[in-house]
Design an enzyme around this catalytic site. Structure first.
Site, PDB file in Angstrom:
ATOM      1  CE  LYS B  46      -4.049   1.805   1.067  1.00  0.00           C
ATOM      2  NZ  LYS B  46      -4.564   2.048  -0.237  1.00  0.00           N
ATOM      3  CB  ILE B  72      -8.619   3.847  -1.118  1.00  0.00           C
ATOM      4  CG1 ILE B  72      -9.225   2.677  -1.913  1.00  0.00           C
ATOM      5  CG2 ILE B  72      -8.216   3.409   0.292  1.00  0.00           C
ATOM      6  CD1 ILE B  72     -10.465   2.059  -1.353  1.00  0.00           C
ATOM      7  CG  ASN B 128       0.894   6.318  -6.315  1.00  0.00           C
ATOM      8  OD1 ASN B 128       0.579   6.749  -7.423  1.00  0.00           O
ATOM      9  ND2 ASN B 128       0.009   5.922  -5.413  1.00  0.00           N
ATOM     10  CB  CYS B 131      -2.652   8.276  -6.246  1.00  0.00           C
ATOM     11  SG  CYS B 131      -4.207   8.070  -5.340  1.00  0.00           S
ATOM     12  CG  ASN B 193      -2.439   4.115 -10.455  1.00  0.00           C
ATOM     13  OD1 ASN B 193      -3.407   3.470 -10.079  1.00  0.00           O
ATOM     14  ND2 ASN B 193      -1.601   4.672  -9.615  1.00  0.00           N
ATOM     15  CB  THR B 194      -7.159   3.493 -11.307  1.00  0.00           C
ATOM     16  OG1 THR B 194      -6.724   4.640 -10.567  1.00  0.00           O
ATOM     17  CG2 THR B 194      -7.054   2.256 -10.426  1.00  0.00           C
ATOM     18  N   GLY B 244      -2.881  -3.412 -15.241  1.00  0.00           N
ATOM     19  CA  GLY B 244      -4.200  -2.882 -15.597  1.00  0.00           C
ATOM     20  C   GLY B 244      -5.163  -3.970 -16.023  1.00  0.00           C
ATOM     21  N   GLY B 245      -6.122  -4.222 -15.160  1.00  0.00           N
ATOM     22  CA  GLY B 245      -7.275  -5.031 -15.543  1.00  0.00           C
ATOM     23  C   GLY B 245      -7.053  -6.504 -15.784  1.00  0.00           C
TER      24      GLY B 245
END
Lengths: 244, 306
Positions: B46, B72, B128, B131, B193-194, B244-245
């Site tokens: 995380k 989140i 990261n 995000c 990332n997302t 991804g996915g």
């Protein structure tokens, strides 16, 4: 330890209006399951699994009582005998077992984990009163799934005693209380909390992704900050709960 | 045959190319109960920030067609708790530990990397830079190639550990950002990332997420990740980690064929906690069936009609 399994649907039974009961063969999960715990169930065509409380355990079988509240549960209501369902469980913390008497308060489909709990308390010879309320009679789950001696309440009086499930509680409750139900019921319990002398545990809900604490998706606000329903709950002391 | 899955990510050797993505594996020990982590190539923790973060208001997740949104908000216990309480637990895990580093500004990333640089069982840092769920830092730091390059260069002067640059798919030029990461000294890029997304309940007219917008993940974004990885194929000297996915084992092979040296598995863990193990098994099966000796042989080996 939670298990990731492919369970088999043995029966899909009508339980009430918009409510069905799945009897599922899942011996590894059934063996470990405790009242208050849940499973994450895969639903065809849906990405996320759905957290569903365990309503009863018998031999290697689980009973899940499900109310159709959205597309996921609608899809799940269509499963037939021998359907394989991917399932992870048991997850979450169980209710604490009382030493003496207890009241179990189930609002709507929230009665599900309390059925399992009542069965356990009965086997332990612990006296308790299961109370179960619905808005109206058509939603009242068939007695074959409910614990013996359950007291039924409906808000319109179409079945059982007229009133909410909480009206079944005495003015002063000296024994522990265990509740599961919609936000409004939990809110009413908080408002009436002065009548509870002993502990009150409630089961909480939240949209969930993983079910075991890694994604932090199922947070709810409590008096000690955000807590995860899957890992810190789903059972929480009532005095911790904040309803907005 | 024994080591058909091992891969080299810069100086780091992974026993297989399957990495658990940040934010979907906690700190690892939560998943140890479900399956032994000695099976996976690495886990990315995380994201850690200097100060503890309580995260975004609930609800934090919601279902979308073929995927999910999350908001989140980088909930994490902060650097000090991570160092004192969590790192000793990580020592027990039998896999490579990659620490995901986040922050509101460059200094915070530097502080974390500096504080953790001498922790021996941290194998690498993943920056990261992507995000979508925080107001400051995150995606905003990873938008400008020049800033990314200078920033990674600066971090390289602080630590000898490998640095992975995790980039957002929401960019008009993933190549420039990847090249900038490489020029700055990154040991790998993580693509991606997302994707920022949003859902509204039309009956209550409320957003489905407490954070209003979130990051889209799951099967819906897999083709986006494949295309991004493919767009970088043969253009970088440093390894590409595709992310991804992935929701079925075949998806991992697809990303590798597109050009990924390793892959990260994220939301797929939520729909099947055995997906990592199944994917590793499938990789071996695939290599045998297609008569390859090593996973490295198929990296970027998409067949293109000439």
């Amino acid at each position: 330890m939670p298990l990731e399994i492919e369970s088999i649907v043995l029966e899909n039974l009508y339980a009430a209006e918009e409510t069905f009961a799945l009897r599922i063969f899942a011996p590894g999960i059934a063996k470990q399951a405790k009242p208050g715990q849940f499973v994450m169930l895969s639903v065809t065509g849906k990405f996320l699994r759905r957290p569903i409380s365990i309503a009863a355990v018998s031999g290697g079988r689980l009973t899940l009582l499900v109310r159709i509240v959205g597309k996921g549960t609608q899809e799940l209501s269509q499963v037939s005998r021998n359907t394989k369902l991917k399932m992870l469980g048991p997850l979450g913390n169980p209710f604490n077992i009382p030493t003496g008497g207890a009241f179990l308060v189930g609002g709507g489909i929230g009665v599900a984990p309390l059925i399992f709990f009542s069965n356990l308390l009965k086997s332990l010879n612990i006296e308790h009163r299961p109370l179960y309320g619905e808005k109206c009679g058509k939603y009242v789950i068939s007695r074959r799934f409910l614990p013996d001696g359950v007291e039924i309440f409906t808000e319109d009086g179409s079945k059982g005693t007229i009133g909410t499930v909480l009206s079944g509680l005495p003015n002063e409750v000296a024994t522990p209380v265990y509740g599961c139900g919609p936000g409004k019921m939990i809110e009413a319990m908080i408002q009436q909390s002065s009548k509870f002398i002993s502990t009150v545990e409630v089961s909480m809900e939240q949209r969930m992704a993983c079910g075991y604490g890694v994604c932090q998706g199922c947070a709810i606000e409590t008096k000690s900050g955000y807590k995860l329903v899957c890992k810190d709950g789903p059972i929480f002391p009532l005095q911790e709960i904040i309803i907005k | 045959m024994k080591n058909m899955l091992d891969v080299q990510i810069g100086r780091l050797t992974l026993r297989n190319p399957l990495i658990l993505a940040s934010g979907t594996a906690g700190f690892g020990f939560e998943m140890e109960n479900l399956f032994g982590l000695n099976n996976v190539g690495a886990i990315v923790t995380k994201t850690i920030t200097v100060e503890p973060r309580i995260g975004n208001p609930p609800p934090r997740v919601c279902e979308t067609p073929c995927g999910m949104l999350n908001s989140i908000g980088l909930a994490n216990p902060g650097l000090i708790t991570f160092k004192n309480d969590i790192i000793p637990e990580l020592k027990k895990l039998d896999t490579k530990i990659i620490v995901s580093v986040g922050g509101e500004n460059e200094d915070e990333y530097c502080e974390i990397v500096n504080e953790l640089r001498s922790v021996s069982h941290i194998a690498a840092f993943e920056l990261n830079l992507s995000c979508p769920n925080v107001v400051r830092g995150g995606i905003n730091l990873g938008k400008n190639p020049k800033i990314v390059q200078d920033f990674i260069y600066k971090l390289k002067t602080i630590t000898d550990k490998p640095l992975w640059s995790k980039l957002s798919p929401q960019t008009s030029d993933i190549l420039s950002l990847s090249l900038a990461s490489q020029a700055g000294g990154a040991d790998a890029v993580v693509i991606a990332n997302t994707i920022p997304g949003m859902a509204i309940n039309i009956w209550t007219r409320e957003p489905m997420l407490g954070g209003i917008t979130g990051g889209l993940s799951g099967a819906a974004i897999h083709p986006v990740a494949v295309a991004l990885v493919y767009s970088l194929r043969n253009k970088l000297e440093i390894p590409i980690i595709g992310c991804g996915g992935i929701t079925k084992p075949e998806d991992a092979i697809e990303l590798i064929l597109a050009g990924a040296d390793a892959i990260q598995l994220g939301s797929g863990n939520f729909i099947d906690s055995l997906l990592p193990i199944k994917t590793i098994e499938f990789m071996k099966e695939y290599l045998n069936k297609c008569e390859f000796n090593s996973i490295k042989e198929i990296v970027g080996k998409i067949k293109l009609k000439t």
